[in-house]
Design an enzyme around this catalytic site. Structure first.
Site, PDB file in Angstrom:
ATOM      1  N   SER A  89       0.807  -1.221   0.000  1.00 33.09           N
ATOM      2  CA  SER A  89       0.000   0.000   0.000  1.00 33.09           C
ATOM      3  C   SER A  89       0.840   1.271   0.000  1.00 33.09           C
ATOM      4  O   SER A  89       0.394   2.303  -0.506  1.00 33.09           O
ATOM      5  CB  SER A  89      -0.933   0.013   1.208  1.00 33.09           C
ATOM      6  OG  SER A  89      -0.211  -0.156   2.413  1.00 33.09           O
ATOM      7  N   HIS A 112      -0.339   6.321   6.389  1.00 30.07           N
ATOM      8  CA  HIS A 112       0.209   6.129   5.044  1.00 30.07           C
ATOM      9  C   HIS A 112       0.586   7.470   4.426  1.00 30.07           C
ATOM     10  O   HIS A 112       0.074   8.516   4.840  1.00 30.07           O
ATOM     11  CB  HIS A 112      -0.821   5.437   4.136  1.00 30.07           C
ATOM     12  CG  HIS A 112      -0.877   3.954   4.310  1.00 30.07           C
ATOM     13  ND1 HIS A 112      -1.370   3.357   5.452  1.00 30.07           N
ATOM     14  CD2 HIS A 112      -0.497   2.939   3.480  1.00 30.07           C
ATOM     15  CE1 HIS A 112      -1.298   2.037   5.309  1.00 30.07           C
ATOM     16  NE2 HIS A 112      -0.771   1.760   4.126  1.00 30.07           N
TER      17      HIS A 112
END
Length: 305
Positions: free
Chosen positions: A56, A281
């Protein structure tokens, strides 16, 4: 929770030191076992065919514009930015959120085995993998839940070190041969490619100072989790160097832009993002910073320093 007596604390420190040395030694052994007698030749310049492999942090979940719902992949992730700058054609981005080293050989929903994207004409490969093998998501959830028990202490570190050996260091060491196997197969399938192993960006303050409740970890666990990520990146660096690959440092260039910073300054979103990105993230700025790090490495020429 009872405090350790001074002698127990000293023993704990020695055990952690031994564990860390064991991790480094294990990674070095993996690196040495993979080192070839001679490296590929070649230099810099534009790549004609670029393949991006990864999880990811590569895919860029929730960053506009999402182009693959199965993998939560963005067309503004760092591989897309690198491909645009280098003018690569064809460009294959098969990164997928949630990917582990297993998904290099196994399908992930509609995303086929990532290594299948490689071929003898592939000139450049980036690989960013290992975070999910170590268990990034589980670690974050566990440490956030434990923080309520001892917000001023280090309950997460205590939890993972309850056996006397830090389990996250052990997991990192066990992930090293998995990454090495990925790189072996990359070279087998794309024998002429330049291979770049991309490290993970700076998630938490490099000075170890926390920012709860914005990032809900106990005060003492910020340093522990920072050091855990550094150990993961060190493992990736060592395995890359022993596997005819080059390491791309994305941690150093992102220091000062971690998830504790103000929204305008951070490149990593906290557990409650303010910009389009998955929790913990990179946002679009973070992906751009990683693209710059990859391009800087490419510009040095193969095995350049």
């Amino acid at each position: 929770m009872q405090r350790e007596v001074r002698g127990e604390a000293s023993v704990g420190r020695r055990r952690r030191g031994v564990t860390f040395l064991a991790v480094l030694g294990g990674c070095a052994l993996v690196a040495a076992s993979q080192a070839p007698a001679a490296a590929h030749g070649g230099g810099g310049g534009k790549a004609k065919e670029y393949v991006a492999l990864g999880d990811s942090y590569t895919a860029g979940p929730l960053i506009p514009r999402q182009v693959d719902a199965n993998c939560a992949r963005s067309d503004h992730n760092y591989p897309s930015l690198v491909a645009a700058r280098l003018g690569t054609n064809p460009f294959k981005d098969v990164s997928c959120s949630g990917a582990t080293t297993d998904h290099m050989w196994k399908a992930q929903g509609t995303n086929g085995p990532q290594l299948d994207a490689l071929g003898r004409n592939t000139d450049l490969v980036t690989v960013q993998i290992g975070g999910n093998d170590v268990g990034f998501g589980t670690i974050i959830g566990t440490c956030a839940a434990l923080a309520a028990r001892d917000p001023a202490g280090n309950p997460c570190q205590t939890y993972y070190g309850a056996s006397g050996v830090d389990q996250l260091s052990v997991t990192i060491a066990r992930t090293a041969p998995k990454v090495a196997q990925v790189l072996r197969d990359v070279h087998r399938r794309a024998p002429h490619a330049r291979v770049l192993v991309v490290g993970y960006p700076d998630l938490l303050p490099d000075d170890g100072i926390g920012c709860a409740p914005s990032v809900p970890f106990a005060a003492g666990d910020f340093r522990y989790l920072r050091d855990t990520e550094k150990r993961l990146n060190l493992m990736l660096r060592l395995v890359a160097y022993g596997s005819r690959a080059e390491y791309v440092d994305t941690y150093g260039p992102t220091v000062g832009h971690d998830m504790c910073k103000a929204p305008a300054d951070r490149w990593i979103e906290p557990l409650r993002p303010a910009s389009p990105a998955a929790p913990a993230h990179p946002n679009a700025k973070g992906e751009a910073a990683m693209a710059d790090a990859v391009l800087h490495r490419v510009g040095k020429g193969r095995y350049g320093h």
